[in-house]
Design an enzyme around this catalytic site. Structure first.
Site, PDB file in Angstrom:
ATOM      1  N   GLU A   1     -19.632  18.669 -15.588  1.00  0.00           N
ATOM      2  CA  GLU A   1     -20.608  17.854 -14.867  1.00  0.00           C
ATOM      3  C   GLU A   1     -20.289  18.039 -13.397  1.00  0.00           C
ATOM      4  O   GLU A   1     -19.231  17.621 -12.926  1.00  0.00           O
ATOM      5  CB  GLU A   1     -20.502  16.389 -15.266  1.00  0.00           C
ATOM      6  CG  GLU A   1     -21.497  15.508 -14.548  1.00  0.00           C
ATOM      7  CD  GLU A   1     -21.267  14.043 -14.842  1.00  0.00           C
ATOM      8  OE1 GLU A   1     -21.126  13.279 -13.869  1.00  0.00           O
ATOM      9  OE2 GLU A   1     -21.196  13.675 -16.017  1.00  0.00           O
TER      10      GLU A   1
ATOM     11  N   CYS B   1     -21.891  10.880  -8.684  1.00  0.00           N
ATOM     12  CA  CYS B   1     -22.588  12.100  -9.091  1.00  0.00           C
ATOM     13  C   CYS B   1     -24.034  11.815  -9.449  1.00  0.00           C
ATOM     14  O   CYS B   1     -24.852  12.734  -9.521  1.00  0.00           O
ATOM     15  CB  CYS B   1     -21.860  12.756 -10.258  1.00  0.00           C
ATOM     16  SG  CYS B   1     -21.631  11.674 -11.684  1.00  0.00           S
TER      17      CYS B   1
END
Length: 699
Positions: free
Chosen positions: A266, A305
């Site tokens: 990720e 994120c």
């Protein structure tokens, strides 16, 4: 017992092969400082670390101790761990202030991580078997006589789950990976980012001090581990969160390319939020939109994120959006030490991070960005601190490449305009090359449908925001552990985090082919055609057999089966059922119409009449171990039954799932209805709750 980093040494310890470890004579170390004051907290070094020993410890000791537990037993330990960390979370709060996090940020990181443990514990016990083998999909017949069948199973991988985490969420980022790997039965080797690794160390210390975790199930590397992947092979799994460049470097490691190491990432993600053309000033959607962007800019000082980096709005709403967002930021945000009264947004995690954000903002300015709030420089401070102001940029050209490729990982967002058509909004969102999440804010169903379906292939999650969800939504940046979360492009490929599928990332899926008996033995789930211990009503009444409903979990076995006698269906039974239930559908009540239907020979029995009769044919009515019937699953009606036909039922104990914390468990029964010609009439699963023990002759 304490969550405070070790005070006996200036080097942050690692936990490897069952004990705490620090280098004896480190030749080099990295200083870690308080993000708000610049005060030295601790040094980090892994000089002399024995990674091969740590990995072997996980593969041997961790695999053995976790393998001694079932999925449900591991799930229960996650709950116990969550309760323990809840009792000690104040200690983690106090340490986390040093990272620049506010109390609001602690709720996201610390409480969010603990909540993830609770969620995986619950899902593991509700959705997975109390075993170590998980069936995947339906069984397929591979021979005409049913003697050769096939299915798929998930079993735990035999290696170590290496978890490389980012600096922004030292608790949640760790626990979101640890929870599914632990539940799967795979030991974790955690590698936190250096700037906030002392918070992760404190959390790991609490987890180990709790005494809940099996030996070898959790290890910690505090500091650099550049050759870590050199020691891994096809048995192991690497889950990475961080920069796209680092992810690419790891992804191209020879042990990933050639050695079969499983790798998920990720990484950098320029998430977007899109405002529909209908959401003008004064609408509930406009208000909810501004609030969403405000929250994502300022939570964790924008170091998420999932934070909103691109604000995509109709051209005519650029200035209203900038004005409303500026007003919110100027009136509600006070940047400073999160321990100081009145502070509402803290520092970035480090001075290095501050420099990176300032440099990214400067790149955006050079590319044509106009700063509308904040700036390219850090907030003035008397200390060596990492503060950075909330910053808004606008661009005359929404197609500017840097808007869609340069991420300032802080409280920074860019507002760009689209023509007002869904196609143009989708086009701009796609320029980000995929991201974790995008929000669509509109109350127009056609707009939402067009944008959501247009961007879905570019995002791991699409969050739809309107007046109905404004108060109840968990928000753009909340990747709930209940749901699979991920995305394409720089977001890593998808399915990084949530749900039961995250558990299966740490398991091997295997196709099984063999006889019903052998697949039953392997899976612990009875397959049609496998051996059965069959009893009839005559056996029960004569005392030569025990009805399966008279058996507690202590004595019930997979394959215990009851076969009923036939019961004839009469026309008056069908008509009476129609009258009593009100289900007077013509197939049951109108001979001419029913006969004209190509599916029916003439008037037929209701499917639910047959299911009710089946219960009457197999039930054992006296009080006993079967406590409740709580559902039917996979019900299919296959062959119509008309009057003068007869039906019988075969009920087989298919799967037995004891509940770890209760005095009963779930039994799934395979139910098959046949007619007088041995044709299958209906198939389904009956779910019952059955006592673990019961005082009876059957036990």
């Amino acid at each position: 017992m304490t969550a405070t980093p070790s005070t006996t040494t200036s080097i942050l310890p690692s936990y490897l092969a069952g004990s705490w470890w620090t280098p004896e004579n480190p030749q080099r170390s990295t200083e870690v400082r308080d993000a708000s004051t610049g005060e030295l907290i601790i040094r980090v070094s892994t000089d002399g670390i024995d990674l091969a020993e740590a990995i072997e410890h996980g593969r041997s000791v961790g695999q053995r101790t976790l393998g001694e537990l079932t999925l449900h037993e591991r799930a229960l330990k996650l709950k116990e761990l969550a309760l323990y960390l809840t009792e000690h979370k104040q200690e983690l709060y106090e340490i986390s202030f040093r990272t620049g996090s506010t109390q609001r940020d602690h709720y996201i990181d610390v409480d969010g991580g603990i909540g993830t443990l609770f969620t995986f514990s619950s899902k593991g016990r509700r959705e997975l078997p109390n075993a170590n083998v998980i069936l995947d999909g339906a069984t397929e017949p591979l021979s005409s006589d049913g003697s050769f069948i096939g299915t798929h199973v998930h079993t735990r991988m035999p290696g170590v789950a290496v978890q490389i985490n980012a600096f922004n969420f030292p608790v949640w980022g760790m626990l979101e990976k640890f929870a599914p790997s632990f539940l799967a039965g795979m030991p974790s080797l955690v590698k936190p980012a250096t700037p906030t690794g002392y918070v992760a160390e404190a959390c790991v210390r609490l987890m180990l001090d709790s005494g809940i975790l099996p030996e070898g199930s959790l290890q910690l590397i505090s500091g650099s581990a550049r050759d870590l992947l050199d020691h891994l092979d096809y048995r192991d799994h690497v889950a990475f969160t961080g920069s796209a460049a680092t992810a690419q470097s790891l992804r191209t490691h020879r042990n990933v390319i050639e050695g079969g190491v499983r790798f998920t990432a990720e990484t950098d993600s320029l998430n977007a939020t899109i405002l529909g053309a209908d959401a003008a000033e004064g609408t509930p959607e406009f208000t909810a939109f501004i609030k969403s962007v405000f929250v994502e800019m300022t939570a964790k000082a924008g170091q998420k994120c999932t934070a909103i980096r691109r604000v995509i709005v109709p051209h005519n709403l650029i200035e209203p959006v900038v004005s409303a967002l500026t007003e919110q930021l100027e009136s509600k945000i006070v940047v400073g030490d999160p321990r100081a009264e009145g502070t509402t947004m803290g520092a970035l995690a480090s001075v290095d991070q501050q420099r990176d954000v300032a440099a990214a903002v400067q790149r955006l300015v050079v590319a044509g960005g106009r700063i509308r709030l904040g700036g390219a420089g850090p907030v003035e401070s008397d200390t060596d601190a990492a503060f950075f102001p909330p910053t808004i940029l606008t661009f005359d050209d929404a197609n500017t490449a840097e808007v869609h490729s340069v991420e300032a990982f802080g409280p920074v967002t860019s507002v760009i305009g689209y023509t007002g058509t869904a196609d143009d909004a989708v086009r701009l969102a796609a320029l980000g090359s995929g991201s974790l999440v995008a929000t669509v804010c509109s109350n127009d169903a056609d707009t939402v449908r067009a944008i959501a379906t247009g961007i879905a292939a570019h995002h791991g999650r699409v969050h739809v925001l309107n007046r109905q969800t404004a108060k109840t939504s968990t928000g753009h940046g909340s990747p709930m552990p209940h749901l699979v979360h991920g995305g394409p492009g720089r977001a890593g490929g998808g399915e990084e985090l949530g749900g039961v599928r995250a558990v299966k990332h740490y398991m091997q899926r295997t196709a099984l082919q063999g006889s019903p008996d052998m697949l039953t033995a392997i899976t612990g789930v009875w397959h049609a055609g496998a051996s059965a211990n069959t009893v009839t009503r005559d056996d029960v009444e004569s005392g030569t057999g025990v009805h399966p409903f008279r058996k507690s979990l202590e004595s019930l076995r997979i394959g215990d089966q009851f076969a009923s006698e036939l019961r004839t269906v009469k026309l008056e039974d069908i008509l009476e059922f129609a009258e009593k239930t009100g289900d007077t559908f013509y197939a049951h009540t109108d001979e001419e119409a029913a006969t004209a239907n190509p599916f029916f020979p003439r008037r037929v029995a209701h499917g639910y009449l047959l299911v009710s009769w089946a219960a009457g044919l197999f039930v054992e009515p006296a009080p006993g171990p079967v406590l409740a019937n709580y559902g039917l699953e996979n019900l299919r009606f296959i062959t119509p039954v008309t009057y003068d036909d007869a039906v019988r039922v075969t009920l087989t104990a298919k799967q037995i799932t004891p509940r770890v914390t209760d005095e009963y468990g779930e039994v799934r029964w395979d139910a098959v209805l046949h007619n007088q010609n041995d044709e299958i009439v209906a198939t389904y699963d009956v779910l019952t709750l059955v006592a673990k023990t019961w005082p009876s002759a059957a036990d």
